[in-house]
Design an enzyme around this catalytic site. Structure first.
Site, PDB file in Angstrom:
ATOM      1  N   TYR A 169      -3.411   6.763  11.433  1.00  0.00           N
ATOM      2  CA  TYR A 169      -2.144   7.199  10.831  1.00  0.00           C
ATOM      3  C   TYR A 169      -1.656   6.071   9.933  1.00  0.00           C
ATOM      4  O   TYR A 169      -1.698   4.899  10.326  1.00  0.00           O
ATOM      5  CB  TYR A 169      -1.113   7.481  11.933  1.00  0.00           C
ATOM      6  CG  TYR A 169       0.288   7.785  11.439  1.00  0.00           C
ATOM      7  CD1 TYR A 169       1.326   6.858  11.619  1.00  0.00           C
ATOM      8  CD2 TYR A 169       0.589   8.980  10.787  1.00  0.00           C
ATOM      9  CE1 TYR A 169       2.608   7.131  11.174  1.00  0.00           C
ATOM     10  CE2 TYR A 169       1.882   9.254  10.343  1.00  0.00           C
ATOM     11  CZ  TYR A 169       2.885   8.324  10.539  1.00  0.00           C
ATOM     12  OH  TYR A 169       4.156   8.584  10.084  1.00  0.00           O
ATOM     13  N   LYS A 223       6.245  -3.618  10.497  1.00  0.00           N
ATOM     14  CA  LYS A 223       6.559  -3.938  11.886  1.00  0.00           C
ATOM     15  C   LYS A 223       6.867  -5.420  12.137  1.00  0.00           C
ATOM     16  O   LYS A 223       7.938  -5.906  11.793  1.00  0.00           O
ATOM     17  CB  LYS A 223       5.436  -3.419  12.796  1.00  0.00           C
ATOM     18  CG  LYS A 223       5.291  -1.872  12.724  1.00  0.00           C
ATOM     19  CD  LYS A 223       4.262  -1.337  13.671  1.00  0.00           C
ATOM     20  CE  LYS A 223       3.920   0.110  13.372  1.00  0.00           C
ATOM     21  NZ  LYS A 223       4.767   1.074  14.080  1.00  0.00           N
ATOM     22  N   ASP A 283      -5.103  -1.172   6.682  1.00  0.00           N
ATOM     23  CA  ASP A 283      -3.730  -0.894   7.117  1.00  0.00           C
ATOM     24  C   ASP A 283      -3.473  -1.725   8.371  1.00  0.00           C
ATOM     25  O   ASP A 283      -3.845  -1.334   9.473  1.00  0.00           O
ATOM     26  CB  ASP A 283      -3.563   0.599   7.385  1.00  0.00           C
ATOM     27  CG  ASP A 283      -2.156   0.911   7.875  1.00  0.00           C
ATOM     28  OD1 ASP A 283      -1.788   2.105   7.936  1.00  0.00           O
ATOM     29  OD2 ASP A 283      -1.414  -0.038   8.213  1.00  0.00           O
TER      30      ASP A 283
HETATM   31  P1  KE4 Z   1       6.490   3.172   9.043  1.00  0.00           P
HETATM   32  O1  KE4 Z   1       6.663   3.962   7.785  1.00  0.00           O
HETATM   33  O2  KE4 Z   1       6.793   3.992  10.283  1.00  0.00           O
HETATM   34  O3  KE4 Z   1       7.208   1.818   9.020  1.00  0.00           O
HETATM   35  O4  KE4 Z   1       4.921   2.754   9.134  1.00  0.00           O
HETATM   36  C1  KE4 Z   1       3.949   3.775   9.071  1.00  0.00           C
HETATM   37  C2  KE4 Z   1       2.672   3.279   9.702  1.00  0.00           C
HETATM   38  C3  KE4 Z   1       1.645   2.839   8.874  1.00  0.00           C
HETATM   39  N1  KE4 Z   1       0.485   2.385   9.382  1.00  0.00           N
HETATM   40  C4  KE4 Z   1       0.284   2.328  10.722  1.00  0.00           C
HETATM   41  C5  KE4 Z   1      -1.024   1.806  11.238  1.00  0.00           C
HETATM   42  C6  KE4 Z   1       1.300   2.759  11.615  1.00  0.00           C
HETATM   43  O5  KE4 Z   1       1.076   2.701  12.953  1.00  0.00           O
HETATM   44  C7  KE4 Z   1       2.515   3.237  11.102  1.00  0.00           C
HETATM   45  C8  KE4 Z   1       3.628   3.732  11.999  1.00  0.00           C
HETATM   46  N2  KE4 Z   1       3.351   3.705  13.400  1.00  0.00           N
HETATM   47  C9  KE4 Z   1       4.068   4.685  14.191  1.00  0.00           C
HETATM   48  C10 KE4 Z   1       3.609   4.625  15.649  1.00  0.00           C
HETATM   49  N3  KE4 Z   1       2.247   4.553  15.862  1.00  0.00           N
HETATM   50  C11 KE4 Z   1       5.542   4.485  14.102  1.00  0.00           C
HETATM   51  C12 KE4 Z   1       6.360   5.241  15.117  1.00  0.00           C
HETATM   52  C13 KE4 Z   1       7.043   6.421  14.497  1.00  0.00           C
HETATM   53  O6  KE4 Z   1       6.425   7.112  13.663  1.00  0.00           O
HETATM   54  O7  KE4 Z   1       8.198   6.637  14.884  1.00  0.00           O
END
Ligand code: KE4
Length: 427
Positions: free
Chosen positions: A143, A266, A238
């Site tokens: 993701y 993060k 990523d």
């Molecule tokens: P954000 O747009 O949520 O800051 O990041 C997206 C993203 C991009 N790449 C990776 C590998 C990620 O894990 C994420 C977001 N992770 C999720 C949980 N696995 C965030 C939690 C959520 O969606 O509320």
């Protein structure tokens, strides 16, 4: 069900879709009503009724130092007294970019954003603009945020391109993305040899965290780097989750592979909204205003996010040698849980990479999305609720990662093991 909890959730549902601002928080895959949090400190999180939990979600990874770290909170407060956003360049953004580039040398130039999604979206646009090509590839179960080009369902086999993973994504756009099985070198080879020089980019989580934790198998990432280099395909790591999780740098530092672009998020924001995309100068300088590929953001490099992030990274820099500290705890936690499950005759496969882990409810092995999906999600849900009742806050989905912070103590680990033992009694 705690009355306070239900009233919070029903109130939220009246004005917010599903009562949450990010779907995973709604606990759809584990059932029940989500707990509303009032505050957190160190390794603990507290719900609105005051109940304390040991937190293994850590806001999905950012809180590697633990919640409300005194220095980080002070940095945010001090900065806030001097204004919160200017929409003009600040020294802190330069310091952040310098620190990241020092830690991750492949990131020669860095653009800061306000989320991981923006970072990966920018990386994809940059790769397409730089190469003049349109096709991209990703991996099933990885993701990368909710960008249209990356929220796609895999087609069958390595020949068929993606279909929209959500309504609202044009089939034409989804059809430009190919999703391949993670860790499948043959499928990767076949896809690149079939489409090779039509690919603009291939994006990968170097350690997958979004199908549960799935480490890269030996040779997978090397092969990916070799094949993308051969066909002039931009390789995007990523590292939104893995950036600064395992070392003062990226997972790429540990394996000695240099991607063309890296996305972060993060941890580099210390709990404030942040993202970053960076990489080879010749690619990054195509970004406006230096180049012609457009990207922007009102709060990109926001002063509060920079102060929280810089404080966090500077503390991590001093901990460099003791990252293994939290790894040892994760190993102890996972090993002792494995023993407890085995004693109960419950088949689990616990994948872990240093301070991130997932308990898959199945015998395993789990090495890609298909194998992850063999897990008994109903059993996971029961385990989740049992642990919650016993004061342990796990990710509300079988297909997410658990994290430890530097704030988790030996006492926390012992309490978690004890909670696991109690939970298994009624599983
Ligand atoms: P954000 O747009 O949520 O800051 O990041 C997206 C993203 C991009 N790449 C990776 C590998 C990620 O894990 C994420 C977001 N992770 C999720 C949980 N696995 C965030 C939690 C959520 O969606 O509320």
């Amino acid at each position: 069900m705690n009355k306070k909890r239900t009233s919070h959730f029903s109130k939220a549902c009246k004005v917010i879709p599903g009562g949450v601002n990010s779907p995973v928080r709604a606990w759809k895959s584990v059932g029940g009503q989500p707990v509303f949090v009032s505050h957190a400190n160190g390794s603990k999180i507290y719900d609105v009724s005051g109940k304390e939990y040991i937190d293994y979600v850590l806001s999905w990874g950012p809180m590697i130092l633990g919640h409300a770290h005194s220095k980080v909170s002070k940095a945010i407060c001090n900065k806030a007294m001097k204004g919160t956003s200017f929409g003009a360049p600040t020294e802190a953004e330069t310091q952040m970019a310098e620190l990241i580039s020092e830690a991750i040398p492949s990131m020669e130039l860095i653009r800061l954003t306000s989320s991981g999604t923006e970072a990966t979206m920018t990386a994809i646009r940059l790769a397409r603009g730089y190469t003049g090509r349109s096709l991209i590839a990703k991996f099933d179960g990885c993701y990368h945020g909710h960008n249209d080009s990356l929220l796609i369902k895999a087609g069958s086999g390595v020949a068929t391109f993606g279909i929209p993973g959500s309504p609202g994504i044009p089939a034409g756009l989804a059809g430009l993305t190919l999703s391949l099985p993670y860790n499948d070198v043959d499928a990767l080879q076949k896809a690149i040899e079939t489409h090779g020089s039509r690919f603009a980019a291939i994006i990968v989580e170097p350690v997958a965290g979004n199908m549960g934790v799935v480490p890269p198998q030996k040779g997978f990432l090397n092969k990916l780097r070799k094949l993308t280099a051969k066909y002039g395909i931009i390789l995007i790591f990523d590292e939104v989750i893995t950036g600064f999780r395992f070392t003062f740098g990226g997972y790429q530092n540990l394996i000695g592979i240099k991607p063309d672009l890296t996305c972060l998020g993060k941890i580099i924001g210390g709990g404030m909204p942040v993202g970053a995309v960076g990489g080879a100068k010749k690619i990054m300088e195509r970004l406006a205003p230096m180049g012609d590929i457009y990207q922007a953001g009102t709060l990109s490099g926001n002063p509060l996010a920079m102060s929280a992030g810089l404080c966090t990274l500077n503390i991590l820099k001093t901990k460099k040698i003791s990252f293994s500290f939290s790894d040892k705890k994760t190993n102890q936690l996972c090993t002792e849980m494995e023993c407890l499950f085995a004693a109960k005759g419950i088949a689990v496969c616990i994948n872990r990479v240093q301070s991130m882990f997932t308990v898959f409810f199945q015998p395993g092995p789990v090495y890609d999305l298909k194998s992850a999906q063999k897990s008994d999600t109903a059993m996971f849900a029961r385990f989740f609720h049992g642990m919650l009742k016993n004061g342990i806050w796990l990710a509300p989905s079988q297909f997410e990662a658990g994290f430890l912070s530097f704030a988790h103590t030996q006492k926390d680990i012992d309490k978690t093991i004890d909670a696991c033992s109690k939970t298994l009694k009624n599983l």
